[in-house]
Design a protein around this motif. Structure first.
Motif, PDB file in Angstrom:
ATOM      1  N   GLY A   1       1.211  -1.047   0.287  1.00 41.81           N
ATOM      2  CA  GLY A   1       0.254  -0.362   0.125  1.00 41.81           C
ATOM      3  C   GLY A   1       0.747   1.415   0.185  1.00 41.81           C
ATOM      4  O   GLY A   1       1.562   1.336   0.427  1.00 41.81           O
ATOM      5  N   ILE A   2       0.555   2.157  -0.399  1.00 46.12           N
ATOM      6  CA  ILE A   2       0.847   3.786  -1.236  1.00 46.12           C
ATOM      7  C   ILE A   2       0.260   4.455  -0.813  1.00 46.12           C
ATOM      8  O   ILE A   2      -1.084   4.800  -1.300  1.00 46.12           O
ATOM      9  N   ILE A   3       0.851   5.688   0.759  1.00 49.66           N
ATOM     10  CA  ILE A   3       0.122   6.432   1.031  1.00 49.66           C
ATOM     11  C   ILE A   3       0.065   8.013  -0.309  1.00 49.66           C
ATOM     12  O   ILE A   3       1.499   7.845  -0.383  1.00 49.66           O
ATOM     13  N   ALA A   4      -1.217   8.480  -0.421  1.00 55.26           N
ATOM     14  CA  ALA A   4      -0.613   9.668  -1.207  1.00 55.26           C
ATOM     15  C   ALA A   4      -0.719  11.358  -0.766  1.00 55.26           C
ATOM     16  O   ALA A   4      -1.581  11.371  -0.157  1.00 55.26           O
ATOM     17  N   SER A   5       0.583  11.614   0.225  1.00 57.29           N
ATOM     18  CA  SER A   5       1.188  12.768   0.440  1.00 57.29           C
ATOM     19  C   SER A   5       0.994  13.873  -0.255  1.00 57.29           C
ATOM     20  O   SER A   5       0.675  14.979   0.426  1.00 57.29           O
ATOM     21  N   ALA A   6       0.420  13.868  -1.842  1.00 58.82           N
ATOM     22  CA  ALA A   6       0.686  15.134  -2.319  1.00 58.82           C
ATOM     23  C   ALA A   6      -0.128  15.549  -1.853  1.00 58.82           C
ATOM     24  O   ALA A   6      -0.426  17.597  -1.669  1.00 58.82           O
TER      25      ALA A   6
END
Length: 345
Positions: free
Chosen positions: A39-44
């Protein structure tokens, strides 16, 4: 299934959930990683504090590896890198062009770096910087995308670099995973398929819009660069827009967002930097986060922009992340077994 991707990041299955703004928060990221994917958090679309809290929240929900997607042109990009290092996040991914100094800092700290690319030359460039792997997105993918289909781009990149390559753009099932492996990829990355899960925070009405959709289009009217989205009346109006309409939209979204005119213009100038954009596109680019939020958070499918891969026309259900990943891996094993039987006959 063991691949160069699973060995590199420590996930059980070679499946990555991409960082989608306002979609890939702690809930979806943790669910994906618990199910054995990455899983990858979208921090933008998060403030620095929101990103830090999302990292903590994922940590509370799972001890499986996960990543954070960074925007390298953010004013606080270096601070965000230090937060990832402090919290021992396993993977840092980058959309658009990463910066070499950020890659070097992350690598020195032992963080796995995986930028996304849409062309062979970009893969070669970041590989020379020493990145650990690349996500290669073909033109079928949602959001910012290029013109080259995955079936052409993927083998080009696999042949050009000596690092693990993760295939994105057009994947949603076990057959796609096997095909990517056959091309030489170490796994697949999916956005739209993970958006349409029960673990996704996207409002139900918007999910239903996706499930009912049959068509996407690539437009430059959102932020000045090619962007694959669902075709809706609102997007059609953007396609017809001129400067006056863009200004009117900016005024409307300024009221919705609470941003000052100075903030909108500053964001627009940053989006214009290095690009051949009209002022109508610049004004619309400044609105992009608000357009995404309108749909993905506020549930306004009539007002927002919904990034989508072409696979949306093949999707008809809302599984959990666990159900989805289990299904994909079961399908992949079945396909591989069938191919092995044919070879032996």
């Amino acid at each position: 299934m063991r691949t160069a991707l699973t060995d590199l990041v420590g996930c059980r299955h070679p499946i990555v959930q991409t960082g989608m703004g306002y979609v890939a928060g702690a809930r979806l990221t943790a669910a994906t990683s618990r199910a054995g994917g990455l899983g990858i958090i979208a921090s933008a679309t998060m403030s620095l504090d929101e990103m830090t809290e999302a990292i903590r929240s994922v940590r509370e929900r799972t001890d499986a590896p996960f990543g954070v997607n960074l925007r390298s042109d953010a004013d606080d990009a270096a601070e965000r890198v230090e937060v990832l290092i402090k919290h021992e996040v396993k993977v840092a991914s980058f959309a658009l062009a990463p910066r070499q100094e950020l890659i070097a800092r992350l690598k020195d700290a032992g963080v796995v770096t995986i930028p996304s690319v849409g062309a062979r030359r970009h893969a070669e460039k970041v590989a020379a910087w020493g990145v650990d792997a690349v996500i290669v997105q073909g033109g079928e993918g949602g959001g910012h995308t290029g013109p080259v289909p995955t079936s052409i781009l993927l083998p080009q990149v696999v042949d050009a670099v000596d690092i693990p390559v993760i295939a994105a753009g057009g994947f949603y099932d076990g057959r796609g995973l096997v095909s990517a492996l056959a091309y030489g990829a170490a796994g697949i990355a999916m956005g739209t398929r993970f958006l349409l899960t029960t673990d996704s925070p996207v409002p139900s009405a918007v999910k239903e819009t996706y499930l009912a959709a049959a068509e996407t289009l690539v437009t430059t009217r959102v932020d000045g660069v090619p962007h694959r989205v669902l075709r809706t009346p609102f997007v059609d109006s953007l396609e017809r827009s001129r400067l006056l309409r863009a200004v009117m939209n900016s005024a409307r979204f300024k009221r919705l967002s609470g941003l000052s005119w100075a903030s909108l213009i500053r964001e627009g100038r940053r989006m214009k930097h290095g690009r051949d954009l009209t002022w109508a596109q610049v004004l619309q680019a400044a609105n992009t986060p608000i357009l995404l939020r309108a749909a993905m958070v506020d549930g306004r499918a009539d007002l927002g922009v919904m990034a989508s891969g072409q696979v949306v026309g093949a999707l008809a259900d809302l599984p959990s992340c666990d159900e989805l990943i289990t299904r994909i891996m079961t399908e992949a094993e079945t396909v591989l077994e069938r191919l092995a039987q044919h070879q032996g006959s």
